[in-house]
Structure formats: structure tokens, C-alpha cells
Write an enzyme that holds these catalytic residues in place. Structure first.
Site, PDB file in Angstrom:
ATOM      1  N   ASP A 121      -1.265   0.847   8.249  1.00  0.00           N
ATOM      2  CA  ASP A 121      -1.896   1.627   7.190  1.00  0.00           C
ATOM      3  C   ASP A 121      -2.999   2.480   7.819  1.00  0.00           C
ATOM      4  OD1 ASP A 121      -2.791   2.343   4.536  1.00  0.00           O
ATOM      5  OD2 ASP A 121      -4.393   0.878   4.797  1.00  0.00           O
ATOM      6  N   ASP A 155      -5.980   4.389   5.739  1.00  0.00           N
ATOM      7  CA  ASP A 155      -7.285   4.310   5.099  1.00  0.00           C
ATOM      8  C   ASP A 155      -7.826   2.886   5.092  1.00  0.00           C
ATOM      9  OD1 ASP A 155      -7.705   7.128   3.867  1.00  0.00           O
ATOM     10  OD2 ASP A 155      -5.650   6.607   3.351  1.00  0.00           O
TER      11      ASP A 155
END
Length: 314
Positions: free
Chosen positions: A104, A106
């Protein structure tokens, strides 16, 4: 005449050796001999330590008791070293070195939520951040929450992305080293985000990922249109990416590693051979195979058995 019991003997399955990896943050080495010794004493046979990096990471290889799970063992070890700022990850020893890595972006590979930083330029950071937080906790469905937030960005000049990356985005310590080391040892790497390609393209380049996948913001005349292209890349798309790349590279399930922090990462984390919750929301940390809360992203190298001298240069 003495009778002999001729009933067949049921063979017992071989016991898979486990490895417990203790990792401290490289910025504050806190893994001492005493801490490792306390952890070893909580394991069957009190295994000797194998140091991966002095003061930072060590392995304890042991044979688990029948029926004992990695998660239960890790919980006991955390209790045994509760006063030390170290993470504990327990997994089968065999197959710990991974060949596919999905991450991922963020609040994982970077320290910010990009959509929140965009919203700051239209004076709506507090409102958008509140929606983001609820979505990442799993309290809101990801797709409609993303559409709602993107609509608030309508009219924002696309050029602000360059300013945000230059002035506000910080790479998570250890992240680039993690990606480059895995690549140097033959793994395939993919940055897969529920954020936007305007950011993943830049972050993937900075950190060294082979590829990146994310949502596309509609841009008209150099301004955001307040719309995101469909279909939205969320929880199921991240899972689909993991499966697609695993099959494309001919890998077994146990050869895959994924890391994330939010609810839209959960399916990917649960499917991976090892899914790591990184400084994650409580529900994500509780469901993932392993969690890292105190160390930086280089912990994901140590838990694969890499020693410090194995790391790629920055």
C-alpha cells in the site's frame, strides 16, 4: 502364546520449525541480549539467538508445541518482552524469503494520506481526513467514500501534486531499502494503492517498485474534474492484483508478501503468504498474519531472514 498388536501405526505429520523474529527500530536500537533471552525462555527449548543486526534484529528458531499457532506464540512473546520497544513476528521457517511483494502507499510507503493533502489546498483537510480515517477503519465503504472526497477536489489545479510531493510527502524510513533489496534478490514488486496514479507514479519511481497501480483522477484543462475513473481500485482490486501477479510469475501462495495499514488492504493481507499490518488500524492489526508497530519498513527484510549486510545500498 502372546498376541501381537497388528493395528497399523498412524504416522505423525512432521513438525514444521518456526522462527520468531524480534525487531527494533534502527533509529533507536533497543534489542538487547536480555530482551532476546527473555523471549527465548518463553519458547520451547529456549532456542539460541541468531543475530541479523546487532541491537536491531534477531531470530529464534524453535519447534512449536502441537496445535500452537504463530499468532498465539507471537502474543505470548510480546508479553514476555512487553517493556521493550520491539516487534515480534512468528512464522514457519521454511519459505520465509518471498518472491512477490505488494505494498500500500498512503500511511505505509509514505507517511501521509495524499487525498488529505490535496484537500488542504481547498481548505477541506479536516473534513476529508475524517472521512479517510473512517474508511481506513472499515466504518465506511471505500468506493463511495472515495467518490465523496474526490468530488470535493473539483477545480483544483493538477500542478499542486508536484508541490505536495516536493514539500509534504515523506517516504517511510526503510521503505526504499526494502524494495531495492527484494529486487536485488530477484523478487517482483508492485505498489498498489487506493490513492491516485498522480502520486503512485512518483513514489514508485522514488522507492524502486517495478510497477504501480492506483486510481486515476479525471483531469480537464489541467484541473481536477472532481471525478475518479471507474472501476475504483479498492479492497477487491488489491486482492485481484496479488492473485494476478502471483499467477503471472508462477509463484506459490507462500512466496508472497504484502503490507498495508487500512481496511481496504485486509483482503490482500489475508491472501498473501505473509500479510503484515504496518502501524495499522486496530481491526487490520488484529486480522493480519503479523504486525509491525515500532520498527520501520526494514523490518520486512529481517522477517524474511535478511541480515544487515544483505541489504541493497540506498
Amino acid at each position: 502364546m502372546t498376541s501381537v498388536d497388528q493395528s497399523p501405526v498412524t504416522p505423525q505429520p512432521p513438525v514444521t520449525p518456526y522462527v520468531a523474529t524480534l525487531v527494533a527500530n534502527p533509529a533507536a536500537p533497543a534489542l538487547t541480549d536480555a530482551v532476546v533471552r527473555r523471549a527465548a525462555q518463553a519458547l520451547p527449548g529456549t532456542p539460541p539467538a541468531r543475530w541479523l543486526d546487532a541491537g536491531i534484529a534477531a531470530d529464534l528458531v524453535f519447534t512449536p508445541e502441537p496445535g500452537d499457532s504463530p499468532r498465539a506464540i507471537a502474543d505470548r512473546l510480546r508479553e514476555s518482552v512487553a517493556d521493550a520497544p520491539v516487534d515480534v513476528i512468528v512464522q514457519p521457517l521454511l519459505g520465509r524469503r518471498k518472491k512477490l511483494f505488494l505494498a500500500d502507499m498512503d500511511s505505509t510507503m509514505i507517511g501521509q494520506e495524499c487525498i488529505d493533502e490535496l484537500a488542504d489546498f481547498v481548505g477541506l483537510k479536516a473534513k476529508v481526513s475524517a472521512i479517510t480515517e473512517r474508511a481506513m477503519r472499515g466504518e465506511l465503504a471505500f468506493e463511495p467514500a472515495l467518490r465523496e472526497r474526490v468530488a470535493l477536489l473539483r477545480g483544483l489545479p493538477v500542478g499542486v501534486v508536484d508541490r505536495i510531493v516536493a514539500e509534504r510527502i515523506t517516504l517511510t524510513p526503510g521503505g526504499a531499502r526494502l524494495v531495492r533489496t527484494m529486487r536485488a534478490h530477484g523478487a517482483y514488486t508492485c505498489l498498489v494503492s487506493g490513492g491516485f496514479t498522480l502520486f503512485t507514479s512518483r513514489i514508485a519511481l522514488l522507492t524502486g517498485f517495478h510497477e504501480h497501480r492506483a486510481n486515476r483522477l479525471v483531469v480537464k484543462e489541467e484541473h481536477l474534474a472532481g471525478v475518479v475513473e471507474e472501476p475504483i481500485l479498492g479492497r477487491e482490486a488489491k486482492l485481484a492484483t496479488l492473485r494476478e501477479l502471483r499467477e503471472a510469475h508462477g509463484l506459490a501462495l507462500h512466496e508472497t508478501l504484502a503490507v498495508g495499514d487500512g481496511a481496504n488492504d485486509l483482503a490482500m493481507l489475508e491472501e498473501a503468504g505473509l500479510g503484515v499490518a504496518f502501524r495499522a488500524k486496530p481491526a487490520v492489526a488484529a486480522a493480519a498474519h503479523a504486525r509491525v508497530e515500532k520498527a520501520d519498513l526494514s523490518a520486512l527484510l529481517y522477517i524474511q531472514g535478511y541480515k544487515r549486510e544483505d541489504f541493497a545500498a540506498d
